[in-house]
Enzyme design. Structure first.
Site, PDB file in Angstrom:
ATOM      1  N   ARG A 146       1.043  -1.105  -0.072  1.00  0.00           N
ATOM      2  CA  ARG A 146      -0.282   0.104  -0.030  1.00  0.00           C
ATOM      3  C   ARG A 146       1.125   1.127   0.049  1.00  0.00           C
ATOM      4  NH1 ARG A 146      -5.187   0.111   1.049  1.00  0.00           N
ATOM      5  NH2 ARG A 146      -4.670  -1.350   1.982  1.00  0.00           N
ATOM      6  N   GLU A 158       0.198  -7.496  -3.901  1.00  0.00           N
ATOM      7  CA  GLU A 158      -0.551  -6.664  -4.201  1.00  0.00           C
ATOM      8  C   GLU A 158      -0.100  -5.929  -3.901  1.00  0.00           C
ATOM      9  OE1 GLU A 158      -4.407  -5.937  -0.899  1.00  0.00           O
ATOM     10  OE2 GLU A 158      -3.316  -7.857  -0.888  1.00  0.00           O
ATOM     11  N   LYS A 171      -9.971 -13.476   3.010  1.00  0.00           N
ATOM     12  CA  LYS A 171      -9.122 -12.406   3.443  1.00  0.00           C
ATOM     13  C   LYS A 171      -9.937 -12.591   5.121  1.00  0.00           C
ATOM     14  CE  LYS A 171      -7.997  -7.681   3.530  1.00  0.00           C
ATOM     15  NZ  LYS A 171      -7.934  -7.106   2.426  1.00  0.00           N
ATOM     16  N   GLY A 208      -2.408  -5.820  11.471  1.00  0.00           N
ATOM     17  CA  GLY A 208      -1.788  -6.331  12.523  1.00  0.00           C
ATOM     18  C   GLY A 208      -1.213  -6.963  12.837  1.00  0.00           C
ATOM     19  N   SER A 257       1.745  -3.129   6.795  1.00  0.00           N
ATOM     20  CA  SER A 257       2.559  -1.648   7.266  1.00  0.00           C
ATOM     21  C   SER A 257       3.404  -2.710   7.428  1.00  0.00           C
ATOM     22  CB  SER A 257       2.000  -1.111   7.334  1.00  0.00           C
ATOM     23  OG  SER A 257       1.052  -1.351   8.823  1.00  0.00           O
TER      24      SER A 257
END
Length: 214
Positions: A16, A39, A128, A158, A179
């Site tokens: 992302r 992705e 997912k 997370g 992230s």
């Protein structure tokens, strides 16, 4: 078949915020760490161009596509860019069917058993579990009693190298990593370090490693 792409490292790299000018370098360090599924969420800068560059650079041995896909029109745009994977934050059966009609692998986001079974009926290749940090391994364990045994269920949200074990014990067959793996501003060396940490963590907690210990 999603399962074949997830073997031997069932971790999906969620990139992302990635930019086209860094996509190839990041893609190759992930490939070196064993990642085969990448992705690019559609709320990234110029996502179709990043998907195009990753697909062309990595080739057919990698499953590259888009996340945060919300409409059938976006499914077609991803296909036109060379993507072969559709990941969604929700379980809109119209989008799932559009992805399958386009011959793509589709992994919708689900947060309840009702959503899970509706997604499977529409043709989803895996699920997912999202957002994982608002659910629990205990919830997944309950789901596993009724979901198809071989169905890939990937918690997303997370996930870190330190909290994977409880999810695997509950029946997770892989993870989507966001992230904690890649965030805008991280260079390729840092992403490589994080990618190898995740790969090593999976090697420690995977069902196969547990079988060997037993």
């Amino acid at each position: 078949m999603l399962s074949s792409w997830l073997n031997p490292l069932p971790l999906v790299a969620i990139l992302r915020g990635i930019r086209p000018d860094e996509a190839v370098a990041i893609g190759h360090v992930l490939a070196d760490a064993g990642f085969r599924v990448l992705e690019v969420p559609l709320n990234s800068p110029q996502p179709m161009e990043s998907i195009r560059r990753l697909s062309q650079s990595l080739g057919d041995s990698f499953l590259v596509g888009a996340g945060t896909v919300m409409t059938p029109a976006q499914v077609q745009e991803v296909a036109d860019a060379g993507g072969r994977l559709i990941v969604m934050p929700h379980a809109d059966t119209v989008v799932i069917r559009a992805a399958k009609e386009a011959g793509m692998v589709c992994v919708p986001g689900v947060a309840t058993p009702t959503e899970a079974f509706a997604a499977l009926a529409a043709g989803a290749d895996g699920l997912k579990l999202f957002p994982a940090d608002q659910l629990s391994p205990e919830a997944l364990k309950a789901w596993r009693a009724v979901l198809p045994k071989e169905l890939p269920v990937l918690p997303v949200g997370g996930i870190t190298p330190d909290n994977m074990a409880a999810w695997v014990a509950a029946g997770a067959q892989g993870f989507g990593i966001g992230s904690a793996l890649y965030a805008p501003g991280l260079d390729a060396d840092e992403v490589a370090s994080r990618a190898h940490a995740f790969a090593q963590a999976w090697a420690t907690v995977s069902p196969k490693s547990q079988e060997h210990r037993a």
